[in-house]
Design a protein around this motif. Sequence first.
Motif, PDB file in Angstrom:
ATOM      1  N   GLU A   7       0.630  -1.557   0.457  1.00 32.06           N
ATOM      2  CA  GLU A   7       0.310   0.123  -0.027  1.00 32.06           C
ATOM      3  C   GLU A   7       0.726   1.555   0.236  1.00 32.06           C
ATOM      4  OE1 GLU A   7      -4.229  -0.597   2.140  1.00 32.06           O
ATOM      5  OE2 GLU A   7      -2.773  -0.294   3.734  1.00 32.06           O
ATOM      6  N   THR A   8       0.230   2.241  -0.564  1.00 31.87           N
ATOM      7  CA  THR A   8       1.070   3.838  -0.948  1.00 31.87           C
ATOM      8  C   THR A   8       0.240   4.698  -0.442  1.00 31.87           C
ATOM      9  OG1 THR A   8       2.580   5.009  -2.104  1.00 31.87           O
ATOM     10  CG2 THR A   8       1.022   4.349  -3.166  1.00 31.87           C
ATOM     11  N   LEU A   9       0.410   5.888  -0.413  1.00 33.78           N
ATOM     12  CA  LEU A   9      -0.203   7.168   0.171  1.00 33.78           C
ATOM     13  C   LEU A   9      -0.196   8.046  -0.699  1.00 33.78           C
ATOM     14  CD1 LEU A   9      -1.476   9.163   1.719  1.00 33.78           C
ATOM     15  CD2 LEU A   9       0.313  10.185   2.129  1.00 33.78           C
ATOM     16  N   VAL A  10      -0.812   8.357  -1.976  1.00 34.36           N
ATOM     17  CA  VAL A  10      -0.994   9.491  -2.646  1.00 34.36           C
ATOM     18  C   VAL A  10      -1.955  10.721  -2.581  1.00 34.36           C
ATOM     19  CG1 VAL A  10      -1.799   9.724  -4.928  1.00 34.36           C
ATOM     20  CG2 VAL A  10      -0.962   7.577  -4.995  1.00 34.36           C
ATOM     21  N   LEU A  11      -0.916  11.448  -2.673  1.00 32.19           N
ATOM     22  CA  LEU A  11      -1.498  12.832  -2.712  1.00 32.19           C
ATOM     23  C   LEU A  11      -1.785  13.734  -3.466  1.00 32.19           C
ATOM     24  CD1 LEU A  11       0.030  14.232   0.607  1.00 32.19           C
ATOM     25  CD2 LEU A  11      -1.540  13.093   1.102  1.00 32.19           C
ATOM     26  N   VAL A  12      -3.178  14.472  -3.783  1.00 33.60           N
ATOM     27  CA  VAL A  12      -2.347  15.570  -4.955  1.00 33.60           C
ATOM     28  C   VAL A  12      -3.459  16.770  -4.233  1.00 33.60           C
ATOM     29  CG1 VAL A  12      -4.726  15.677  -6.782  1.00 33.60           C
ATOM     30  CG2 VAL A  12      -5.305  13.505  -6.372  1.00 33.60           C
ATOM     31  N   LYS A  13      -1.878  17.196  -4.472  1.00 30.45           N
ATOM     32  CA  LYS A  13      -1.674  18.187  -3.933  1.00 30.45           C
ATOM     33  C   LYS A  13      -2.899  19.548  -3.828  1.00 30.45           C
ATOM     34  CE  LYS A  13       2.678  17.283  -3.847  1.00 30.45           C
ATOM     35  NZ  LYS A  13       4.330  17.853  -4.230  1.00 30.45           N
ATOM     36  N   PRO A  14      -2.248  20.241  -3.528  1.00 33.09           N
ATOM     37  CA  PRO A  14      -3.569  22.019  -3.904  1.00 33.09           C
ATOM     38  C   PRO A  14      -3.827  22.513  -4.993  1.00 33.09           C
ATOM     39  CG  PRO A  14      -3.015  22.168  -1.495  1.00 33.09           C
ATOM     40  CD  PRO A  14      -1.590  20.669  -1.832  1.00 33.09           C
ATOM     41  N   LEU A  42      -9.652  16.838   2.545  1.00 32.03           N
ATOM     42  CA  LEU A  42      -9.411  17.270   3.424  1.00 32.03           C
ATOM     43  C   LEU A  42      -8.521  18.604   2.977  1.00 32.03           C
ATOM     44  CD1 LEU A  42      -6.647  16.112   6.434  1.00 32.03           C
ATOM     45  CD2 LEU A  42      -7.538  15.250   3.728  1.00 32.03           C
ATOM     46  N   VAL A  43      -8.228  19.914   4.260  1.00 30.88           N
ATOM     47  CA  VAL A  43      -7.020  20.839   4.973  1.00 30.88           C
ATOM     48  C   VAL A  43      -6.244  20.245   5.795  1.00 30.88           C
ATOM     49  CG1 VAL A  43      -6.746  22.747   4.898  1.00 30.88           C
ATOM     50  CG2 VAL A  43      -8.667  23.171   3.233  1.00 30.88           C
ATOM     51  N   PRO A  44      -5.241  20.048   5.374  1.00 36.76           N
ATOM     52  CA  PRO A  44      -4.351  19.159   6.722  1.00 36.76           C
ATOM     53  C   PRO A  44      -4.436  20.317   7.662  1.00 36.76           C
ATOM     54  CG  PRO A  44      -3.619  19.663   4.371  1.00 36.76           C
ATOM     55  CD  PRO A  44      -4.800  19.947   4.155  1.00 36.76           C
ATOM     56  N   THR A  45      -3.791  20.301   8.638  1.00 44.04           N
ATOM     57  CA  THR A  45      -3.203  20.705   9.336  1.00 44.04           C
ATOM     58  C   THR A  45      -2.086  21.320  10.001  1.00 44.04           C
ATOM     59  OG1 THR A  45      -2.994  19.308  10.574  1.00 44.04           O
ATOM     60  CG2 THR A  45      -5.202  20.205  11.548  1.00 44.04           C
ATOM     61  N   GLY A  72      -4.841  24.784   0.787  1.00 47.03           N
ATOM     62  CA  GLY A  72      -5.996  24.328   1.107  1.00 47.03           C
ATOM     63  C   GLY A  72      -6.635  23.129   0.539  1.00 47.03           C
ATOM     64  N   PRO A  73      -7.629  22.454  -0.219  1.00 49.17           N
ATOM     65  CA  PRO A  73      -8.299  20.499  -0.047  1.00 49.17           C
ATOM     66  C   PRO A  73      -6.898  19.987  -1.000  1.00 49.17           C
ATOM     67  CG  PRO A  73      -9.873  22.500  -0.826  1.00 49.17           C
ATOM     68  CD  PRO A  73      -8.825  23.333  -0.619  1.00 49.17           C
ATOM     69  N   VAL A  74      -6.358  19.285  -0.047  1.00 44.24           N
ATOM     70  CA  VAL A  74      -5.407  17.920  -0.636  1.00 44.24           C
ATOM     71  C   VAL A  74      -6.280  16.876  -0.415  1.00 44.24           C
ATOM     72  CG1 VAL A  74      -4.412  16.386  -0.100  1.00 44.24           C
ATOM     73  CG2 VAL A  74      -3.497  18.554   0.121  1.00 44.24           C
TER      74      VAL A  74
END
Length: 140
Positions: A7-14, A42-45, A72-74
């Motif tokens: 498994e991996t994490l993928v982020l679609v950045k702002p 979410l908008v990360p803290t 912004g949202p991710v």
Amino acid sequence: MTSHVEETLVLVKPDGVARNLTGQVLARIEAKGYTITDLRMLVPTREMLVRHYEEHEGKPFFEPLVEFMGSGPVVAVRVRGQRVIEGFRSLAGATEPTTAAPGTIRGDLGRDWGEAVQKNLVHGSDSTLSAERELAIWFG
């Protein structure tokens, strides 16, 4: 051949979310044959981002990066598949969008915006250890 499902994490950045590219990124992941097992927007803290980028703390680009990622949202995506960490990083392309190969996410959709922080659309974990740590930050 042995099975190496990970498994991996993928982020679609702002920048990717703001440009309405989330669907294209997800479609490329699915077209490659990987499985999306969890997804959230979410908008990360700041706390999340400091934990996520802890290896870069103290570097000149750290604060601009944390500021950009919290702007912004991710879209955070848990992706599963055979050698998915290596496979997604290949799909994403080189970190620098200008030199990323055509056919990759960054090569096809990214460019240099001439800003202090590199906006390169997506993040993918770089190892199984990073994936475990990052998935815990973004998905608990």
